[in-house]
Design a protein around this motif. Structure first.
Motif, short mmCIF file in Angstrom:
data_model
loop_
_atom_site.label_atom_id
_atom_site.label_comp_id
_atom_site.label_asym_id
_atom_site.label_seq_id
_atom_site.Cartn_x
_atom_site.Cartn_y
_atom_site.Cartn_z
N PHE A 17 0.78 -1.21 0.05
CA PHE A 17 -0.01 0.01 0.09
C PHE A 17 0.62 1.11 -0.06
N PHE A 18 1.94 1.40 1.13
CA PHE A 18 2.67 2.46 0.96
C PHE A 18 3.71 2.65 -0.22
N LEU A 19 4.21 1.51 -0.74
CA LEU A 19 4.84 1.58 -2.30
C LEU A 19 4.02 2.05 -3.20
N PHE A 20 2.58 1.90 -3.12
CA PHE A 20 1.79 2.78 -4.06
C PHE A 20 1.66 4.20 -3.83
N ARG A 21 1.70 4.46 -2.76
CA ARG A 21 1.43 5.80 -2.49
C ARG A 21 2.66 6.57 -2.41
N PRO A 37 11.64 -2.80 2.33
CA PRO A 37 10.16 -2.87 2.85
C PRO A 37 10.23 -3.46 4.40
N LEU A 38 9.35 -2.82 5.12
CA LEU A 38 9.19 -3.32 6.34
C LEU A 38 10.32 -2.76 7.32
N ILE A 39 11.24 -2.97 6.87
CA ILE A 39 12.58 -2.86 7.84
C ILE A 39 13.02 -1.43 8.01
N TYR A 76 6.60 1.39 8.76
CA TYR A 76 5.71 2.36 8.17
C TYR A 76 6.71 3.57 7.53
N PRO A 77 6.51 4.08 6.32
CA PRO A 77 7.20 5.21 5.87
C PRO A 77 6.89 6.32 7.06
N THR A 78 8.10 7.14 7.14
CA THR A 78 8.18 7.90 8.25
C THR A 78 8.94 9.20 7.81
N VAL A 79 8.21 10.41 8.26
CA VAL A 79 8.87 11.66 7.98
C VAL A 79 9.30 12.24 9.33
N VAL A 80 10.53 12.62 9.35
CA VAL A 80 11.41 12.92 10.42
C VAL A 80 11.55 14.51 10.47
N LEU A 81 11.03 15.29 11.33
CA LEU A 81 11.11 16.60 11.41
C LEU A 81 11.94 17.10 12.59
N HIS A 82 12.74 18.34 12.32
CA HIS A 82 13.61 18.86 13.25
C HIS A 82 13.29 20.35 13.45
#
Length: 486
Positions: A17-21, A37-39, A76-82
């Motif tokens: 799903f997240f690969l598609f997005r 993927p996953l890791i 999960y794909p993750t956005v890291v903010l600072h």
């Protein structure tokens, strides 16, 4: 085996799903790599946590990509903010934008109705109920009660001992304070019965969420099943007491407080399920964080003679105006200004909770990028705490940063208790415990570290090797030895 297969299939479909997005937003998402993927980069982050090098892990991503970047973490794909602006965005967005969705192990063991998981009106309602008891005006009346638990703890675990595993024994203190203030349970068999399942739950929420026999997660699930009937019995007892006495003090303990709160229609503000899940959440939150802060303070005072002496002078000034067995009062805590500045600086350098997660409920535009719906968003408070542009010479331990006339750091840059509408409701209780414990420690004991380096790892909370072993000396038996304040 069935649980394992289901978990594996779920993660597989999530990755597809997240690969598609990912393809859909490939030109708009932040820079970086999602990894395998996953890791993703989960193993690298976990390794950094165990080596206490999380800041280095973050800084590597910031150096490569800037203050906004993407990676893959925990499936999960993750956005890291600072940065302070990122902290403000993270902590103030409502549940329709960013939801405080935690790893599955937490919701399964703590309960789905806990304050961390709730959003919007449900979050406001439950938070308001918790704060009605944990607010400063109410906690002031419990200073003597907390002090009594501390003095009993020192008598049992410190007096007459030559060596102490600081982190280990202080965890027992925070557990007993929780039992006293939250449950209204006096010392005895009922408290002791609560401890084993509570400890199993603590270990379970940090485990891989695969419910197989003999795993930590499985023990955590079983522990919750054991603990919940105990809490149901407590709720029944408290409710009966309220009905019988009619005028029972609603602030007698947290359970009584939550049962006493009514809405505009005179109906209970919280269901029993919500009370149980949130009592468990507050138990877990208060158990580790305060014990971690106190353990770091004991370690630092053993290594820093000038700070030890300054705290000792402040506390001795308070002690000399009190009878030997007289309990601390709220007015005494207000005089411990230097001690709290030291504690604040310790929270800046060694923040107990180093990572915080949210989940995007919708596609979000932030910083010129798109954070797709369903992606995780992560910040680390320690990154702004250790930012040289915010705190000059950030690795230097300097309590003067928190003096009244010192320049204030930018908003949302100092966030050891979170910020905004999700700031930790137990902050004042943690402060009360910390100040009262430091008063009793420095007026009764000196100590030296038996392991000078005192290494620790984050799993994810800081855990010291050997529980931070120290040699203690009663202060009346010796003058302050130079080795204790070096």
């Amino acid at each position: 085996m069935e649980s394992f297969v289901i978990s594996t299939l779920l993660l597989f479909f999530l990755s597809v799903f997240f690969l598609f997005r990912r393809k859909k937003y490939s030109d708009k998402v932040p820079p970086g790599s999602l990894g395998l993927p996953l890791i993703g980069q989960s193993l690298g982050l976990l390794k950094a946590m165990k080596a206490n090098k999380v800041e280095e892990w973050f800084q590597e991503g910031i150096t490569k990509h800037g203050p906004i970047w993407k990676t893959g973490l925990f499936g999960y794909p993750t956005v890291v903010l600072h940065g302070p602006a990122a902290n403000k965005f993270f902590y103030t967005c409502d549940g329709s934008v960013l939801r405080s969705t935690q790893p599955p192990s937490i919701s399964r063991i703590v309960g789905s109705k806990n304050i961390i998981e709730l959003v919007n009106n449900d979050h406001k309602r439950v938070r308001g109920a918790l704060v009605s008891f944990l607010r400063l005006e109410v906690l002031k009346q419990y200073v003597a009660k907390v002090d009594e638990e501390i003095q009993y703890h020192l008598q049992m675990h410190w007096v007459g001992k030559h060596e102490v595993q600081v982190q280990t024994v202080i965890k027992s203190l925070t557990f007993n304070v929780i039992c006293s203030l939250l449950f209204g349970i006096e010392r005895g068999p009922k408290r002791e019965k609560l401890l084993p399942p509570f400890q199993d739950m603590i270990e379970g929420i940090l485990a891989i969420p695969i419910n197989l026999p003999f795993t930590k997660f499985n023990r955590g699930i079983i522990a919750r099943k054991k603990l919940v009937p105990m809490l149901i019995d407590l709720i029944r007892e408290k409710r009966e007491a309220i009905e019988e006495q009619k005028r029972v003090d609603p602030h007698k303990d947290l359970i009584t407080s939550l049962l006493s709160i009514r809405d505009n229609d005179n109906l209970p503000m919280m269901s029993d399920e919500e009370i149980i899940d949130n009592i468990i959440a507050v138990m877990i939150a208060g158990y580790d964080t305060t014990s971690v802060l106190l353990t770091f303070l004991v370690k630092h005072l053993a290594n820093n003679g000038s700070i030890y002496s300054a705290i000792a002078r402040e506390q001795e000034e308070i002690a000399k105006n009190k009878a030997p067995e007289e309990a601390l009062k709220w007015e005494d805590l207000t005089k411990m200004k230097y001690t709290w500045r030291v504690a604040s600086e310790m929270l800046r350098i060694n923040t107990p909770v180093i990572l915080s997660f949210r989940r995007a409920v919708q596609d979000i535009e932030y910083g010129g990028y798109i954070i797709p719906k369903g992606w995780q968003v992560m910040v680390s408070g320690s990154m702004t705490h250790m930012d040289n542009s915010i705190f000059q010479n950030p690795t230097m331990f300097n309590p003067t940063r928190f003096e009244k006339n010192a320049p204030s750091p930018p908003p949302y840059s100092f966030v050891p208790f979170g910020a905004g509408p999700r700031m930790c409701p137990g902050m004042e209780l943690a402060k009360m415990e910390t100040l009262a414990m430091m008063h009793r420690l420095v007026t009764q004991f000196t100590w030296v570290l038996l392991d000078k380096d005192g290494p620790f790892k984050r799993i994810p909370m800081p855990e010291f090797d050997n529980g931070l072993l120290v040699r203690i000396m009663p202060i009346k038996a010796t003058s302050m030895p130079s080795e204790a304040i070096m």
